[in-house]
Design a protein around this motif. Structure first.
Motif, PDB file in Angstrom:
ATOM      1  N   LYS A   8       0.857  -1.198   0.000  1.00  0.00           N
ATOM      2  CA  LYS A   8       0.000   0.000   0.000  1.00  0.00           C
ATOM      3  C   LYS A   8       0.885   1.237   0.000  1.00  0.00           C
ATOM      4  O   LYS A   8       0.673   2.177  -0.759  1.00  0.00           O
ATOM      5  CB  LYS A   8      -0.869   0.012   1.265  1.00  0.00           C
ATOM      6  N   TRP A   9       1.853   1.203   0.863  1.00  0.00           N
ATOM      7  CA  TRP A   9       2.679   2.401   1.059  1.00  0.00           C
ATOM      8  C   TRP A   9       3.480   2.773  -0.190  1.00  0.00           C
ATOM      9  O   TRP A   9       3.834   3.929  -0.371  1.00  0.00           O
ATOM     10  CB  TRP A   9       3.627   2.188   2.246  1.00  0.00           C
ATOM     11  N   TYR A  11       2.524   3.106  -2.992  1.00  0.00           N
ATOM     12  CA  TYR A  11       1.752   4.027  -3.846  1.00  0.00           C
ATOM     13  C   TYR A  11       1.699   5.437  -3.277  1.00  0.00           C
ATOM     14  O   TYR A  11       1.192   6.347  -3.911  1.00  0.00           O
ATOM     15  CB  TYR A  11       0.337   3.482  -4.067  1.00  0.00           C
ATOM     16  N   LEU A  12       2.227   5.574  -2.066  1.00  0.00           N
ATOM     17  CA  LEU A  12       2.280   6.932  -1.484  1.00  0.00           C
ATOM     18  C   LEU A  12       3.689   7.471  -1.722  1.00  0.00           C
ATOM     19  O   LEU A  12       4.480   7.642  -0.798  1.00  0.00           O
ATOM     20  CB  LEU A  12       1.934   6.877   0.003  1.00  0.00           C
ATOM     21  N   TYR A  13       3.962   7.719  -2.992  1.00  0.00           N
ATOM     22  CA  TYR A  13       5.354   8.034  -3.355  1.00  0.00           C
ATOM     23  C   TYR A  13       5.649   9.522  -3.368  1.00  0.00           C
ATOM     24  O   TYR A  13       6.779   9.926  -3.478  1.00  0.00           O
ATOM     25  CB  TYR A  13       5.683   7.443  -4.727  1.00  0.00           C
ATOM     26  N   ARG A  14       4.632  10.370  -3.256  1.00  0.00           N
ATOM     27  CA  ARG A  14       4.924  11.810  -3.335  1.00  0.00           C
ATOM     28  C   ARG A  14       5.299  12.358  -1.949  1.00  0.00           C
ATOM     29  O   ARG A  14       4.897  11.803  -0.926  1.00  0.00           O
ATOM     30  CB  ARG A  14       3.723  12.550  -3.921  1.00  0.00           C
ATOM     31  N   GLU A  17       3.238  12.477   1.475  1.00  0.00           N
ATOM     32  CA  GLU A  17       2.259  11.396   1.673  1.00  0.00           C
ATOM     33  C   GLU A  17       2.672  10.373   2.732  1.00  0.00           C
ATOM     34  O   GLU A  17       1.824   9.790   3.390  1.00  0.00           O
ATOM     35  CB  GLU A  17       2.001  10.697   0.338  1.00  0.00           C
ATOM     36  N   LEU A  18       3.957  10.153   2.845  1.00  0.00           N
ATOM     37  CA  LEU A  18       4.425   9.157   3.820  1.00  0.00           C
ATOM     38  C   LEU A  18       5.428   9.835   4.764  1.00  0.00           C
ATOM     39  O   LEU A  18       6.440  10.362   4.307  1.00  0.00           O
ATOM     40  CB  LEU A  18       5.106   8.003   3.059  1.00  0.00           C
ATOM     41  N   ARG A  22       8.046   6.210   8.429  1.00  0.00           N
ATOM     42  CA  ARG A  22       7.410   5.137   7.660  1.00  0.00           C
ATOM     43  C   ARG A  22       8.184   4.875   6.367  1.00  0.00           C
ATOM     44  O   ARG A  22       8.311   3.745   5.923  1.00  0.00           O
ATOM     45  CB  ARG A  22       5.973   5.512   7.319  1.00  0.00           C
ATOM     46  N   ALA A  38       9.300  -4.844  -6.656  1.00  0.00           N
ATOM     47  CA  ALA A  38       8.716  -4.809  -8.008  1.00  0.00           C
ATOM     48  C   ALA A  38       7.446  -3.971  -8.010  1.00  0.00           C
ATOM     49  O   ALA A  38       7.189  -3.196  -8.939  1.00  0.00           O
ATOM     50  CB  ALA A  38       8.421  -6.233  -8.463  1.00  0.00           C
ATOM     51  N   GLU A  39       6.668  -4.122  -6.957  1.00  0.00           N
ATOM     52  CA  GLU A  39       5.438  -3.318  -6.845  1.00  0.00           C
ATOM     53  C   GLU A  39       5.793  -1.826  -6.742  1.00  0.00           C
ATOM     54  O   GLU A  39       5.120  -0.976  -7.328  1.00  0.00           O
ATOM     55  CB  GLU A  39       4.657  -3.750  -5.595  1.00  0.00           C
ATOM     56  N   LYS A  41       8.338  -0.419  -8.066  1.00  0.00           N
ATOM     57  CA  LYS A  41       8.770   0.029  -9.405  1.00  0.00           C
ATOM     58  C   LYS A  41       7.523   0.336 -10.262  1.00  0.00           C
ATOM     59  O   LYS A  41       7.479   1.344 -10.973  1.00  0.00           O
ATOM     60  CB  LYS A  41       9.620  -1.088 -10.046  1.00  0.00           C
ATOM     61  N   ALA A  42       6.536  -0.554 -10.138  1.00  0.00           N
ATOM     62  CA  ALA A  42       5.297  -0.345 -10.899  1.00  0.00           C
ATOM     63  C   ALA A  42       4.618   0.951 -10.464  1.00  0.00           C
ATOM     64  O   ALA A  42       4.145   1.740 -11.289  1.00  0.00           O
ATOM     65  CB  ALA A  42       4.360  -1.526 -10.682  1.00  0.00           C
ATOM     66  N   VAL A  46       3.618   4.286 -12.667  1.00  0.00           N
ATOM     67  CA  VAL A  46       2.286   4.908 -12.665  1.00  0.00           C
ATOM     68  C   VAL A  46       2.429   6.394 -12.374  1.00  0.00           C
ATOM     69  O   VAL A  46       1.841   7.238 -13.047  1.00  0.00           O
ATOM     70  CB  VAL A  46       1.368   4.244 -11.596  1.00  0.00           C
TER      71      VAL A  46
END
Lengths: 243, 191
Positions: A8-9, A11-14, A17-18, A22, A38-39, A41-42, A46
Motif C-alpha cells: 500500500k505504502w 503508492y504513497l510516493y509523493r 504522503e508518507l 514510515r 517490483a510493486e 517500481k510499478a 504509474v
C-alpha cells in the motif's frame, strides 16, 4: 513490516504522503523483499504516467468572454434577493399551490370536525361518569337536556362546574359565562351580579373536601335552577359556535 | 495559486462590490476551469460548472469565513457541482448509448475546433481513460491530488474527509490505474 502494508505504502510516493519514519521502514523492507520492490517500481511508473497528465493544464478558451458571461449571471445581490422574493411569492400564489392549499384546508377542517365531535361526545360521557362516581349525581335524563348537551357541549362543562360548585367562584363563573358566548362583554359582569343575588348560597359550596348534605341540597335547588336558567338563555340566544 | 491576491478583494466582493468580484473571477476562473475540466472531462460541461460555481460563490460569499482558504472553499463548490454534473451525465450517457446502439450513431469531430480545443480534448481522453471505473471518492482524490497538484491536507479539506482517508483513496486509485495501464500495455507488467 508486512508485505501487505508495504504494497500500500509504495503508492504513497509523493513527498508529503508518507512520514519519514514510515518511509525508512518501507525502504528497509523493499531492500529485502523483491516482490514488494517490483510493486514499488510499478507504482513509480504509474506516477510518471500521471505526471505527464499533470503537466498538461486544460486552458479556458476566451477567458474575457467567460468573465463577462459570469458577471452577467451574477446580478447585484439586492436585486437578486428581490427576484427570489418574487419567485417565492409567485410560487405561493401559483395555481398548483392554491389547489394544494385548498385540498389541505378541506382535510384540516374535516379532521377538526371529527375531532370536535368525538371530543364532545367523550366530554359528555366523562362528565356523566365523574358526577355519578364522585357526587352520586345523575344528569337529568329528560330528552331535552340530553339533546341540549349534545348540541352545546360547552354547557356540559358548565354543568360539571355547577355540580362541582367551582362555577361559583367569581373567576370560574366569569369563564363559564364567557364560554357560553351568549353575552356581550359588558353584559357578563351584570349577569354575574344577577347570579350572586339570585343564588346566594351557591358560593358557599366547596367540593374540594367532598359534599355534605347541605351542599348537596344547595346544588339540587339553587344549582339546578341556575342550570335551567343558563340552559334557557343558551337555547334562546344560541352560542357563538351556533351563530 | 497566487498567494499575493489581496484579501481586500475578497472582502469587497463579500460586501457585494461587483467590480471586486469581477477581479476575483478573472483571477480564479482558470484554476476553477482546470479542476472542473479534469473532473468532468468536457469543455462545455466544465464551463457550465465554473459559471454556476462563480454564481454560487457570489451568492454565498457573505457566508464565507476566512478560517478556510478562499481557494479551498471555492474548490469545494466546484467539486460538488462537478460531481453533480458527472452523475447527471452518467445517467444521460447511459440513455444516449442505448440510443446510439439503436441508431448506429457515430460521433464526428468538429472541424472548426481550435488547437487548444484539440489539446483539451486529447487531455480529456487521457484522463477519462485513466480514471474510468474509479469509484467517485477515489476519482475526486486522484484528480485533486495527482492532476491538480493540491496537498493532502487541502484535498482533505475540500472533500471534508481526513488526511488518512485521502491517502487510502490515493493508494487504491493509483493501484487501479496501474492495473489499467498494465492491461493496455502502457506500462510493463511486474510480477
Amino acid at each position: 513490516m508486512l508485505c501487505r502494508t508495504a504494497r500500500k505504502w509504495v503508492y504513497l510516493y509523493r513527498p508529503d504522503e508518507l512520514p519519514g519514519f514510515r518511509k525508512r521502514r518501507l525502504e528497509r523492507h523493499l531492500a529485502r523483499c523483491p516482490k514488494c520492490a517490483a510493486e514499488a517500481k510499478a507504482a513509480h511508473d504509474v506516477g510518471q504516467t500521471i505526471a505527464l497528465l499533470h503537466s498538461q493544464t486544460p486552458v479556458l478558451t476566451d477567458p474575457e468572454g467567460f468573465t463577462l458571461s459570469v458577471m452577467r449571471s451574477a446580478k447585484p445581490r439586492e436585486l437578486r434577493r428581490r427576484e427570489v422574493l418574487t419567485q417565492v411569492t409567485g410560487r405561493l400564489t401559483g395555481f398548483r399551490t392554491i389547489q394544494w392549499a385548498s385540498g389541505l384546508a378541506v382535510v384540516a377542517v374535516a379532521i377538526a370536525f371529527v375531532a370536535q365531535v368525538s371530543s364532545d361526545a367523550r366530554k359528555v360521557a366523562l362528565l356523566e361518569a365523574r358526577l355519578r362516581q364522585s357526587h352520586g349525581i345523575s344528569l337529568p335524563q329528560e330528552p331535552g337536556t340530553r339533546e341540549f348537551l349534545r348540541r352545546f357541549p360547552s354547557a356540559g362543562e358548565l354543568r360539571t362546574d355547577v355540580h362541582k360548585a367551582q362555577l361559583f367562584t367569581p373567576w370560574s363563573l366569569l369563564d363559564v359565562v364567557d364560554g357560553l358566548g351568549v353575552f356581550k362583554a359588558n353584559q357578563q359582569e351584570a349577569f354575574l351580579r344577577h347570579i350572586s343575588s339570585k343564588y346566594p348560597q351557591l358560593a358557599s359550596v366547596n367540593v374540594d373536601d367532598g359534599l355534605d348534605d347541605r351542599e348537596r341540597a344547595v346544588l339540587a335547588t339553587e344549582g339546578a335552577a341556575l342550570m335551567r336558567e343558563l340552559e334557557s338563555i343558551v337555547r334562546r340566544e344560541g352560542t357563538l359556535n351556533e351563530k | 495559486m497566487d498567494p499575493s491576491f489581496p484579501d481586500t478583494v475578497i472582502e469587497r466582493s463579500r460586501r457585494g462590490e461587483s467590480e471586486a468580484f469581477r477581479l476575483l473571477v478573472e483571477r480564479y476562473q482558470g484554476y476553477a476551469y482546470a479542476l472542473a475540466f479534469r473532473l468532468v472531462c468536457d469543455e462545455e460541461a466544465a464551463k457550465d460548472v465554473v459559471q454556476e460555481s462563480f454564481i454560487r460563490v457570489w451568492k454565498h460569499l457573505p457566508e464565507y469565513r476566512p478560517t478556510m482558504k478562499f481557494t479551498t472553499w471555492m474548490y469545494r463548490i466546484v467539486v460538488n457541482l462537478s460531481y453533480d454534473r458527472l452523475k447527471t451525465d452518467r445517467r444521460r450517457n447511459r440513455l444516449m448509448r442505448n440510443e446510439r446502439e439503436v441508431e448506429g450513431y457515430a460521433e464526428v469531430a468538429d472541424p472548426t475546433s481550435t488547437e487548444q480545443q484539440i489539446t483539451n480534448r486529447d487531455l480529456a481522453e487521457r484522463i477519462t481513460f485513466l480514471a474510468a471505473g474509479l469509484p467517485v471518492t477515489q476519482r475526486l482524490v486522484f484528480t485533486l491530488r495527482d492532476l491538480n497538484d493540491l496537498s493532502v491536507q487541502e484535498t482533505a479539506d475540500i472533500l471534508a474527509i481526513s488526511g488518512e482517508s485521502v491517502k487510502a483513496n490515493l493508494c487504491y486509485a493509483r493501484r487501479a490505474i496501474r492495473k489499467r495501464l498494465e492491461q493496455l500495455d502502457v506500462i510493463r507488467e511486474y510480477p
